[in-house]
Design an enzyme around this catalytic site. Structure first.
Site, mmCIF file in Angstrom:
data_model
loop_
_atom_site.group_PDB
_atom_site.id
_atom_site.type_symbol
_atom_site.label_atom_id
_atom_site.label_comp_id
_atom_site.label_asym_id
_atom_site.label_seq_id
_atom_site.Cartn_x
_atom_site.Cartn_y
_atom_site.Cartn_z
ATOM 1 N N ASP A 8 0.882 -1.078 0.077
ATOM 2 C CA ASP A 8 0.139 -0.044 -0.131
ATOM 3 C C ASP A 8 1.075 1.117 0.131
ATOM 4 O O ASP A 8 1.807 1.343 0.650
ATOM 5 C CB ASP A 8 -0.990 -0.077 1.295
ATOM 6 N N ASP A 129 -15.128 -3.416 -1.043
ATOM 7 C CA ASP A 129 -14.587 -3.200 0.458
ATOM 8 C C ASP A 129 -15.951 -3.037 1.275
ATOM 9 O O ASP A 129 -16.609 -2.242 0.861
ATOM 10 C CB ASP A 129 -13.771 -1.910 0.663
#
Length: 238
Positions: A8, A129
């Site tokens: 990330d 998500d």
């Protein structure tokens, strides 16, 4: 089951968040290229990258860094975060990215996903998500009124072959994945499901493999040393 080591990126650094909260950021490396090479050398078969800056801004602030990572590796790379136009999709895939992940754009504009799938087929994945079973968007800062499973069914109906399903409540917590949520998704759609969020131990890897998911994304547990990537890969094949 394939293991996807995760990188990330915020501000050109390799970071991890807690439950997607940008204010709870831990920086693990200032050199994501070297981290990517480390995961490849450890046996990683497919790298998962999220441009967290892009997820918030809706553009591609770390494109050049990601392109450098791809050029340095011999394994495929998938990328998500801020990919909200066909121009972005084209740019990433033309740069050698193996698969792009559409998130917020998929919920707001299903027709865009359909066009992307028609053009690139299985090079397009959709990231779902979820928070309490509902789809979260815009870097997880907002929660929609759309149930994750229903959205997954819609994506399947327009030809999406890969869904990356993340349970926000477990992400970065090192408490284990939401097995029930993953099982529910598998029961309701007939696409490749890649599980994300909360994978903490080799037993978690074993449980997900037994469910029948296509892959599992592992992030924080690799950086903290809770999981050894080589061992996870072996466990995923069992």
């Amino acid at each position: 089951m394939k293991i996807y080591p995760a990188i990330d990126i915020i501000g050109r650094e390799c970071v991890r968040l807690v439950k997607g909260d940008y204010s709870q950021k831990t920086t693990y490396s200032q050199n994501p290229v070297e981290v990517a090479k480390k995961w490849e050398e450890a046996g990683g078969e497919f790298l998962h990258i999220v441009d967290l800056d892009g997820a918030k801004s809706g553009d591609m602030p770390n494109f050049e860094l990601i392109r450098t990572i791809v050029s340095e590796l011999n394994i495929p790379v998938e990328v998500g975060g801020g990919i909200r136009s066909m121009e972005c999709v084209d740019k990433y895939l033309n740069a050698g990215i193996a698969r792009v992940i559409l998130g917020t754009s998929a919920l707001k504009n299903p027709d865009f996903v359909k066009l992307a799938v028609e053009k690139y087929e299985d090079k397009i994945a959709v990231g779902i998500d979820a928070k309490n079973g509902m789809v979260a968007i815009s870097g997880w800062e907002d929660v929609s009124n759309t149930p994750a499973v229903e959205f997954a069914k819609l994506m399947e109906s327009i030809g999406v072959r890969y869904i990356i399903y993340t349970d926000i409540a477990t992400d970065g917590m090192l408490n284990g994945p939401n097995i029930e949520a993953m099982a529910e998704m598998l029961e309701n759609v007939n696409v490749n499901i890649i599980a994300s969020g909360g994978v903490t131990t080799l037993n978690d890897v074993k449980k997900l493999a037994a469910l029948g998911v296509e892959g599992a994304i592992i992030g924080k547990a690799l950086y903290t040393g809770n999981i050894d990537l080589k061992e996870a890969i072996l466990k995923g094949r069992c």
